[in-house]
Design a protein around this motif. Sequence first.
Motif, mmCIF file in Angstrom:
data_model
loop_
_atom_site.group_PDB
_atom_site.id
_atom_site.type_symbol
_atom_site.label_atom_id
_atom_site.label_comp_id
_atom_site.label_asym_id
_atom_site.label_seq_id
_atom_site.Cartn_x
_atom_site.Cartn_y
_atom_site.Cartn_z
ATOM 1 N N ASP A 20 0.802 -1.224 0.000
ATOM 2 C CA ASP A 20 0.000 0.000 0.000
ATOM 3 C C ASP A 20 0.835 1.275 0.000
ATOM 4 O O ASP A 20 0.355 2.327 -0.412
ATOM 5 C CB ASP A 20 -0.970 0.011 1.189
ATOM 6 N N ASP A 198 -7.684 -7.801 2.343
ATOM 7 C CA ASP A 198 -7.453 -6.793 1.307
ATOM 8 C C ASP A 198 -7.816 -7.334 -0.075
ATOM 9 O O ASP A 198 -8.429 -6.629 -0.891
ATOM 10 C CB ASP A 198 -5.987 -6.345 1.312
ATOM 11 N N GLN A 202 -10.943 -5.729 -2.223
ATOM 12 C CA GLN A 202 -10.602 -5.150 -3.519
ATOM 13 C C GLN A 202 -11.427 -5.805 -4.624
ATOM 14 O O GLN A 202 -11.926 -5.120 -5.526
ATOM 15 C CB GLN A 202 -9.115 -5.321 -3.809
ATOM 16 N N HIS A 208 -8.687 -0.718 -1.582
ATOM 17 C CA HIS A 208 -7.414 -1.343 -1.218
ATOM 18 C C HIS A 208 -7.499 -2.054 0.130
ATOM 19 O O HIS A 208 -6.763 -3.005 0.378
ATOM 20 C CB HIS A 208 -6.289 -0.308 -1.187
#
Length: 369
Positions: A20, A198, A202, A208
Motif C-alpha cells: 500500500d 485486502d 478489492q 485497497h
Amino acid sequence: MTANPSPRYFIGLMTGTSLDGIDAVLVDFATPTPELIATHSADMPDELRADLMRLQSPSDNEIHLTHLAANAHSRVCADVVAHLLQQANITAAQIIAIGNHGQTIRHRPELGYTIQIGNNAALAEYTGITVVGDFRSRDIAAGGQGAPLVPAFHQAIFGTNHTNRVIVNIGGIANISWLGQDGYVSGFDSGPGNVLMDLWVQQHKGLHYDANGEWAASGRPDEGLLTQMLSDPYFSHPAPKSTGRDLFHRHWLESHLAQFNRAIKAEDVQATLAQLTASTIASAINSQGKVDEVFVCGGGAYNQYLMDCIAAQLACPVLSTANLGVDPSWVEAYAFAWLAMRCIDRQSGNLPAVTGAAGLRILGAIYPH
C-alpha cells in the motif's frame, strides 16, 4: 557537565506485504533510548503496485520485469527520503545509513532463498547515503527462516522485566514477538494479517482495504468456512516458521471457497477472514504461556473490528503500540533503521530462537556511498 553525544542518524524504509505504500523514519541512535526524529509515508504509485503484484506469481519475462520494478521502487524510495530530510531539516551528509527492507516478491526459506527487490546501489546513488539492504538472506544462509526479524528490535525498544508482553505486527502477514519478563524472546509469523481481507475487499468493493473493518463488521463469520481454513497445515506447524503471499494468496482463498458447498455472502466471507486473522494471532499468543499485555502495530491496529476480535479471545488488554510511545504506522520502518545501525556497528540482528538460524548473524549487505 556532560556534553550531548553527536547524533547518529539512520533512516528506515519499509514496504510491506500489503503493497500500500512506503514508510520512512529518521531515528537518532546516539543514546540508549533512541529518538524518533521524523516520519514520512507515501502511497505506492498505482503502476508500480500493479507491477509488484504481478511479480507475486510466476510470469513471462520475470527477470526483466523484476529489475524494472526494482529500479522504479528505488526511485520512489529516494523521493520519500528527500521528503523526510526536508521535513527534518537534515542533510544527506548527516545520515550514517538507510536501512531498506525492499519489497518481498518471494519468500521460500524451505528452499533456501528469499527475495526483496529494490535497487540498493541505485538508491545509494540517488540519495548520496550509504544503504543497507537484503537483511533476510544471511539468516536463511544460516538455516533460519529469515523472518520475523522484528522480535530482536521489539525486545530492544519495548522489552520490560515487569510483565510478559507480546507485540503483534499486523501487516499483510501477522507476526508475534513474545517478550518475557525473564528476558526470554520468541516469535513467528502467525499467518495472514490483512492480505486476504485486502484481496477480498478489492475484488468486491474496489478498495485497497476495509477501513476500520466496517465491511467485515456488517457480516457474520461462518464457522464452517473458518474451520476449513484453519485446517491448513501451516497453523499447526511448530515454530520457527514464517510465511507470505507464497502461501496465503488469491488461489488459496479461492480453493477454500470452491470446497465450500453452500453460498455465502461476500460480507460474511470478509468477517470470516477477519476472524481467521484474529483466531490465528490469539492462538499464537496463547501458545506461549501467560501473557499480561498485548500491543499491536501495523495497519491492523487501525482496524477496530479486527482488534475487537483479537481481544475477545485473550484474557489481557489489547492496545496499540502508541501506548508505548511509537505510533503503529512506524514500528516496522523503525525496525529497519535499527537493523541498519546494527549492521554498520557489526552487531547481530537476528535471534536464533526466533528464526531457527544456527547462531547470531550480522544482517544486511552494505552499499557505501
